[in-house]
Every structure is written in structure tokens, then in C-alpha cells.
Design a protein around this motif. Structure first.
Motif, PDB file in Angstrom:
ATOM      1  N   ALA A   1      -3.159  26.828 -26.280  1.00 52.19           N
ATOM      2  CA  ALA A   1      -3.854  28.101 -26.075  1.00 52.19           C
ATOM      3  C   ALA A   1      -4.985  28.323 -27.071  1.00 52.19           C
ATOM      4  CB  ALA A   1      -2.862  29.260 -26.167  1.00 52.19           C
ATOM      5  N   THR A   2      -5.085  27.492 -28.099  1.00 54.09           N
ATOM      6  CA  THR A   2      -6.158  27.661 -29.078  1.00 54.09           C
ATOM      7  C   THR A   2      -7.411  26.878 -28.708  1.00 54.09           C
ATOM      8  OG1 THR A   2      -5.368  25.804 -30.437  1.00 54.09           O
ATOM      9  CG2 THR A   2      -4.452  27.984 -30.916  1.00 54.09           C
ATOM     10  N   THR A   3      -7.381  26.139 -27.601  1.00 53.92           N
ATOM     11  CA  THR A   3      -8.540  25.326 -27.211  1.00 53.92           C
ATOM     12  C   THR A   3      -9.308  25.986 -26.070  1.00 53.92           C
ATOM     13  OG1 THR A   3      -7.262  24.013 -25.606  1.00 53.92           O
ATOM     14  CG2 THR A   3      -7.327  23.224 -27.884  1.00 53.92           C
ATOM     15  N   ASP A   4     -10.610  25.739 -26.035  1.00 51.83           N
ATOM     16  CA  ASP A   4     -11.456  26.282 -24.978  1.00 51.83           C
ATOM     17  C   ASP A   4     -11.016  25.781 -23.612  1.00 51.83           C
ATOM     18  OD1 ASP A   4     -12.742  27.076 -27.251  1.00 51.83           O
ATOM     19  OD2 ASP A   4     -14.738  26.454 -26.628  1.00 51.83           O
ATOM     20  N   GLU A   5     -10.696  24.485 -23.531  1.00 54.71           N
ATOM     21  CA  GLU A   5     -10.364  23.868 -22.246  1.00 54.71           C
ATOM     22  C   GLU A   5      -9.172  24.556 -21.585  1.00 54.71           C
ATOM     23  OE1 GLU A   5      -9.161  19.490 -20.378  1.00 54.71           O
ATOM     24  OE2 GLU A   5      -9.320  19.770 -22.555  1.00 54.71           O
ATOM     25  N   SER A   6      -8.103  24.793 -22.352  1.00 57.87           N
ATOM     26  CA  SER A   6      -6.892  25.402 -21.786  1.00 57.87           C
ATOM     27  C   SER A   6      -7.158  26.853 -21.357  1.00 57.87           C
ATOM     28  CB  SER A   6      -5.752  25.364 -22.800  1.00 57.87           C
ATOM     29  OG  SER A   6      -5.384  24.031 -23.093  1.00 57.87           O
ATOM     30  N   LEU A   7      -7.875  27.608 -22.170  1.00 62.51           N
ATOM     31  CA  LEU A   7      -8.166  29.003 -21.831  1.00 62.51           C
ATOM     32  C   LEU A   7      -9.071  29.106 -20.608  1.00 62.51           C
ATOM     33  CD1 LEU A   7      -8.666  30.508 -25.405  1.00 62.51           C
ATOM     34  CD2 LEU A   7      -6.730  30.873 -23.874  1.00 62.51           C
ATOM     35  N   LEU A   8     -10.044  28.203 -20.513  1.00 58.22           N
ATOM     36  CA  LEU A   8     -10.907  28.184 -19.329  1.00 58.22           C
ATOM     37  C   LEU A   8     -10.116  27.788 -18.096  1.00 58.22           C
ATOM     38  CD1 LEU A   8     -14.105  26.537 -20.857  1.00 58.22           C
ATOM     39  CD2 LEU A   8     -13.885  28.892 -20.058  1.00 58.22           C
TER      40      LEU A   8
ATOM     41  N   LEU B   1      -9.737  34.374 -31.809  1.00 58.17           N
ATOM     42  CA  LEU B   1     -11.139  34.025 -32.061  1.00 58.17           C
ATOM     43  C   LEU B   1     -11.751  33.280 -30.874  1.00 58.17           C
ATOM     44  CD1 LEU B   1     -10.874  32.806 -35.776  1.00 58.17           C
ATOM     45  CD2 LEU B   1     -12.218  34.749 -34.981  1.00 58.17           C
ATOM     46  N   THR B   2     -10.997  32.327 -30.340  1.00 59.54           N
ATOM     47  CA  THR B   2     -11.502  31.532 -29.212  1.00 59.54           C
ATOM     48  C   THR B   2     -11.662  32.398 -27.967  1.00 59.54           C
ATOM     49  OG1 THR B   2     -10.296  29.621 -30.114  1.00 59.54           O
ATOM     50  CG2 THR B   2     -11.113  29.437 -27.866  1.00 59.54           C
ATOM     51  N   ALA B   3     -10.667  33.231 -27.695  1.00 62.04           N
ATOM     52  CA  ALA B   3     -10.708  34.084 -26.507  1.00 62.04           C
ATOM     53  C   ALA B   3     -11.857  35.084 -26.576  1.00 62.04           C
ATOM     54  CB  ALA B   3      -9.383  34.824 -26.351  1.00 62.04           C
ATOM     55  N   ARG B   4     -12.073  35.674 -27.750  1.00 63.65           N
ATOM     56  CA  ARG B   4     -13.153  36.657 -27.903  1.00 63.65           C
ATOM     57  C   ARG B   4     -14.511  35.995 -27.726  1.00 63.65           C
ATOM     58  NH1 ARG B   4     -12.890  41.115 -26.463  1.00 63.65           N
ATOM     59  NH2 ARG B   4     -11.176  41.754 -27.825  1.00 63.65           N
ATOM     60  N   GLN B   5     -14.629  34.732 -28.133  1.00 63.15           N
ATOM     61  CA  GLN B   5     -15.885  34.013 -27.974  1.00 63.15           C
ATOM     62  C   GLN B   5     -16.144  33.688 -26.504  1.00 63.15           C
ATOM     63  OE1 GLN B   5     -15.937  30.127 -29.751  1.00 63.15           O
ATOM     64  NE2 GLN B   5     -18.153  29.935 -29.655  1.00 63.15           N
ATOM     65  N   LEU B   6     -15.092  33.300 -25.773  1.00 61.60           N
ATOM     66  CA  LEU B   6     -15.252  32.908 -24.374  1.00 61.60           C
ATOM     67  C   LEU B   6     -15.467  34.110 -23.462  1.00 61.60           C
ATOM     68  CD1 LEU B   6     -12.490  30.134 -24.123  1.00 61.60           C
ATOM     69  CD2 LEU B   6     -14.973  29.803 -24.188  1.00 61.60           C
ATOM     70  N   ASN B   7     -14.823  35.249 -23.794  1.00 60.32           N
ATOM     71  CA  ASN B   7     -14.960  36.450 -22.972  1.00 60.32           C
ATOM     72  C   ASN B   7     -15.017  37.673 -23.891  1.00 60.32           C
ATOM     73  OD1 ASN B   7     -14.827  38.552 -21.157  1.00 60.32           O
ATOM     74  ND2 ASN B   7     -13.163  37.705 -19.951  1.00 60.32           N
ATOM     75  N   PRO B   8     -16.207  38.114 -24.256  1.00 55.88           N
ATOM     76  CA  PRO B   8     -16.335  39.238 -25.192  1.00 55.88           C
ATOM     77  C   PRO B   8     -15.739  40.536 -24.684  1.00 55.88           C
ATOM     78  CG  PRO B   8     -18.430  38.052 -24.947  1.00 55.88           C
ATOM     79  CD  PRO B   8     -17.519  37.553 -23.869  1.00 55.88           C
ATOM     80  N   ASN B   9     -15.555  40.696 -23.375  1.00 53.85           N
ATOM     81  CA  ASN B   9     -15.089  41.970 -22.822  1.00 53.85           C
ATOM     82  C   ASN B   9     -13.588  42.003 -22.547  1.00 53.85           C
ATOM     83  OD1 ASN B   9     -17.774  42.983 -22.706  1.00 53.85           O
ATOM     84  ND2 ASN B   9     -18.111  41.808 -20.825  1.00 53.85           N
ATOM     85  N   ILE B  10     -12.886  40.908 -22.778  1.00 53.15           N
ATOM     86  CA  ILE B  10     -11.470  40.858 -22.437  1.00 53.15           C
ATOM     87  C   ILE B  10     -10.640  41.675 -23.431  1.00 53.15           C
ATOM     88  CG2 ILE B  10     -10.892  38.816 -23.811  1.00 53.15           C
ATOM     89  CD1 ILE B  10      -9.224  37.844 -21.403  1.00 53.15           C
ATOM     90  N   VAL B  11      -9.551  42.258 -22.948  1.00 52.85           N
ATOM     91  CA  VAL B  11      -8.615  42.985 -23.818  1.00 52.85           C
ATOM     92  C   VAL B  11      -7.637  41.973 -24.406  1.00 52.85           C
ATOM     93  CG1 VAL B  11      -6.796  44.720 -23.902  1.00 52.85           C
ATOM     94  CG2 VAL B  11      -8.820  45.100 -22.471  1.00 52.85           C
ATOM     95  N   ILE B  12      -7.507  41.951 -25.726  1.00 52.49           N
ATOM     96  CA  ILE B  12      -6.650  40.976 -26.406  1.00 52.49           C
ATOM     97  C   ILE B  12      -5.517  41.706 -27.117  1.00 52.49           C
ATOM     98  CG2 ILE B  12      -6.549  39.138 -28.119  1.00 52.49           C
ATOM     99  CD1 ILE B  12      -9.499  38.631 -27.665  1.00 52.49           C
ATOM    100  N   ILE B  13      -4.295  41.336 -26.761  1.00 47.99           N
ATOM    101  CA  ILE B  13      -3.087  41.861 -27.420  1.00 47.99           C
ATOM    102  C   ILE B  13      -2.431  40.699 -28.144  1.00 47.99           C
ATOM    103  CG2 ILE B  13      -0.976  43.205 -27.131  1.00 47.99           C
ATOM    104  CD1 ILE B  13      -3.452  44.574 -25.994  1.00 47.99           C
ATOM    105  N   SER B  14      -2.179  40.840 -29.435  1.00 50.89           N
ATOM    106  CA  SER B  14      -1.615  39.740 -30.207  1.00 50.89           C
ATOM    107  C   SER B  14      -0.342  40.149 -30.925  1.00 50.89           C
ATOM    108  CB  SER B  14      -2.639  39.227 -31.229  1.00 50.89           C
ATOM    109  OG  SER B  14      -2.081  38.192 -32.017  1.00 50.89           O
ATOM    110  N   ARG B  15       0.542  39.200 -31.030  1.00 49.82           N
ATOM    111  CA  ARG B  15       1.759  39.377 -31.822  1.00 49.82           C
ATOM    112  C   ARG B  15       1.471  38.983 -33.273  1.00 49.82           C
ATOM    113  NH1 ARG B  15       7.260  35.634 -31.387  1.00 49.82           N
ATOM    114  NH2 ARG B  15       7.920  35.975 -33.519  1.00 49.82           N
ATOM    115  N   ALA B  16       2.146  39.649 -34.212  1.00 46.82           N
ATOM    116  CA  ALA B  16       2.052  39.289 -35.629  1.00 46.82           C
ATOM    117  C   ALA B  16       3.449  39.305 -36.237  1.00 46.82           C
ATOM    118  CB  ALA B  16       1.133  40.249 -36.374  1.00 46.82           C
ATOM    119  N   SER B  17       3.718  38.334 -37.097  1.00 41.24           N
ATOM    120  CA  SER B  17       5.021  38.261 -37.758  1.00 41.24           C
ATOM    121  C   SER B  17       4.985  38.837 -39.162  1.00 41.24           C
ATOM    122  CB  SER B  17       5.500  36.803 -37.816  1.00 41.24           C
ATOM    123  OG  SER B  17       5.628  36.265 -36.517  1.00 41.24           O
ATOM    124  N   HIS B  18       3.786  38.884 -39.774  1.00 45.25           N
ATOM    125  CA  HIS B  18       3.654  39.348 -41.154  1.00 45.25           C
ATOM    126  C   HIS B  18       2.626  40.484 -41.240  1.00 45.25           C
ATOM    127  CE1 HIS B  18       5.970  35.811 -42.320  1.00 45.25           C
ATOM    128  NE2 HIS B  18       5.133  35.075 -41.598  1.00 45.25           N
TER     129      HIS B  18
END
Length: 331
Positions: A165-172, A197-214
Motif C-alpha cells: 500500500a505504500t507504492t504508487d503501483e498498488s494504489l493506482l 504521503l503517497t496517497a495525498r500525492q496521487l490524489n490531492p482531494n481524497i479523504v485519508i483516515i489513518s490509524r496510529a499506535s503512538h
């Protein structure tokens, strides 16, 4: 053209025996043109009837060198044919063809998706996210690298991509340019950060929800481009404490936040003009209940009838699908 390239990607295993026959035809045609001085058509025809072992007469009598060359072609063809049958049998009996066909079918289905959600990571959190999306009839794609799709799931996953999921190819591949939102549920904060970072670069308008452990990762993920950062451990602990303090209220809120049917929905709508809530009288005119208003990043809970909403503010409302549709027309 793109469809043809996807076909090659999934069925490239069949290219080995096919390429072998093409090379054999090329060598045979060139050999007859050089040894017997045939023209291109006669040389190709002679190669085909030799490889096909149909037993037709030669185009013209062969020289000794031509007979030796023909014998070599026949011997090579026997070996190539044996290899082709063995390879094709193993390809079919091992189920590889069926697996590749299913992947191709799923790949085509993903390319047809629009306004969907991408779930990165299919652990406990990712599975729960996908389950909620499925129950609410929201199309989604699961993107997972380390594990295959489990067979015993309580819901159906129609779209699954195995990749990083951190690569451009998989997200595209998952259709990020057409997606409405992406959810990062991977267990390592660094992976989630890089994915954001990768997702925001590929699609600036997408809504991003992320999990954090710390705690230290929350601000970094927001700076990277995440719209919201969720810490499952904190939310889980708070929910358990709430179940002790106000168990029925907590259970009702949990049900309201995850249930979405034609009879009951919670949605947010954007006001197209300024109006006072008492004048709007949304309850009487549509049957919807206003739970709160988001204004300039702040929430106003249970607003009174004297409160005025401004253009562009968001109303969080509760009602049936029909009632919400009427509310959208009013607001």
C-alpha cells in the motif's frame, strides 16, 4: 491496449510455449530460405506442414542439407509439443488458469469502480472497516500485501488487491484516482505515514483516515496529509469506560454510528444558503432531526431554533433515506 496488457500480465505463463512455437516457425522459415532458396511464402508453408506433421509433399524436392534440416525441425517440434502439452496440463490442473482468470475478472471490476473506499491492511481493524462498509453498501477495495483473503469471512469482499500500500503501483491498481476515501489500518505507523504521503500525492482531494499506535505519530500523520487520525486503543478504552458509566447510551450511539439502512441513516449535508433553524423547521418539513452543526472546524451540538446556519456549514442529521432526501432539497 490497456486491456491487452492486463491479459499479458495475468496469462504470461502461457507465453513460454507459444513463444517457443513462434521461434520454431521463424527458424524454419529462415532455414528453408537460406538452404533451399525458397521464397518467403514457400519457406513458411514448408515450415508449417513440417511442424504440423500433416504429411503433405514438399514444395519442391529437398537437397540433402534440406532433409537434414527438416529432420532437425521435426525432432525439435516433438520435444516442443511434449513440453507444451505438459506445461498446459499442469497450468490447468494446478488451478493456475482459474486463479489468474479470477484475478483478471476482479481487476476489470476494480477498473469500473468510482467513488469507492480503499482499505489498506486487512488485520482486525481493516476487517472491521470493510465489514461496516459492506453492511452500508459502500463499494470498497481491500489492499493487503502480507496475507491472502481469508475464506471464512462473515461478509463478501468483491475487490481485493494483493500489493504494498505504500507504492504508487498498488494504489493506482486499487483506483486511488477515482476513490472517495482511503483508510490506512496497517499496524506499523511508519507504513501508514508513507502511505498517507503517497496517497495525498496521487490524489490531492481524497479523504485519508489513518490509524496510529503512538501519540507521537498523530501529528506527523496529520502533517503528511491525513484528514483524521484514529488511535484504536484509546477509542476502545474510552468506549469500555462509557459502557460502565452509561451502557445503554453507549450501545445506542455505537448502533447509530454503524447502522445505515433505508429506514435509518445519519448523514451530513452542506447548507447552500443562510437561514435560521426555526424558520427552516427541518423536523416538520422533512422529519429529520438535527444532531449538530459543524462550523469553522467546531461542532455545535443540539442547536436551538434561534441558531442561524451560514452557507457552506455542515448539518449532521438523522432520519430515513426519504427524509434525508427531502432535507437535502430544503437545505
Amino acid at each position: 491496449m490497456m486491456y491487452f496488457l492486463r491479459l499479458l500480465k495475468y496469462f504470461k505463463g502461457l507465453l513460454v510455449p507459444i513463444s517457443l512455437f513462434v521461434v520454431l516457425l521463424f527458424i524454419g522459415t529462415a532455414g528453408y530460405m537460406i538452404i533451399e532458396s525458397y521464397d518467403l511464402l514457400d519457406a513458411f508453408y514448408m515450415t508449417v506442414i513440417t511442424v504440423g506433421t500433416v504429411g503433405y509433399l514438399e514444395v519442391q524436392p529437398l537437397s540433402d542439407a534440406g532433409r537434414i534440416f527438416t529432420s532437425v525441425i521435426i525432432i525439435i517440434n516433438i520435444g516442443a509439443f511434449t513440453f507444451f502439452v505438459t506445461y498446459l496440463t499442469r497450468y490447468l490442473l494446478d488451478g493456475e488458469f482459474i486463479r489468474q482468470y479470477k484475478h483478471l475478472k476482479m481487476d476489470n471490476a476494480i477498473h469500473q469502480l468510482n467513488n469507492h473506499v480503499i482499505v489498506c491492511g486487512f488485520g482486525r481493524n481493516g476487517t472491521q472497516c470493510a465489514h461496516i462498509l459492506h453492511d452500508n453498501h459502500i463499494p470498497f477495495v481491500v489492499l493487503e500485501e502480507k496475507i491472502d483473503l481469508p475464506e471464512s469471512l462473515p461478509f463478501e469482499v468483491k475487490h481485493f488487491v494483493k500489493g504494498d500500500a505504500t507504492t504508487d503501483e498498488s494504489l493506482l491498481h486499487a483506483g486511488i484516482k477515482r476513490a472517495r476515501a482511503i483508510i490506512a489500518t496497517m499496524p506499523v505507523d511508519a507504513d501508514n505515514l508513507f502511505m498517507v504521503l503517497t496517497a495525498r500525492q496521487l490524489n490531492p482531494n481524497i479523504v485519508i483516515i489513518s490509524r496510529a499506535s503512538h501519540d507521537s505519530s498523530v501529528n506527523k500523520l496529520r502533517v503528511a496529509g491525513a484528514n483524521n487520525v484514529i488511535m484504536p486503543d484509546k477509542i476502545g478504552g474510552a468506549h469500555m469506560a462509557t459502557m460502565v458509566l452509561i451502557p445503554d447510551v453507549a450501545e445506542l450511539l455505537s448502533l447509530m454510528s454503524t447502522r445505515n439502512t433505508t429506514e435509518f441513516k445519519i448523514e451530513e449535508i452542506i447548507a447552500n444558503n443562510s437561514i435560521q433553524l426555526g424558520e427552516l423547521n427541518l423536523w416538520k418539513n422533512s422529519g429529520c432531526t438535527i444532531l449538530g452543526i459543524k462550523s469553522k472546524g467546531n461542532y455545535i451540538l443540539n442547536p436551538g431554533p434561534s441558531h442561524s446556519i451560514a452557507e457552506g456549514e455542515r448539518l449532521i442529521i438523522m432520519g430515513s433515506e426519504y427524509q434525508i432526501r427531502k432535507a437535502k432539497e430544503l437545505v
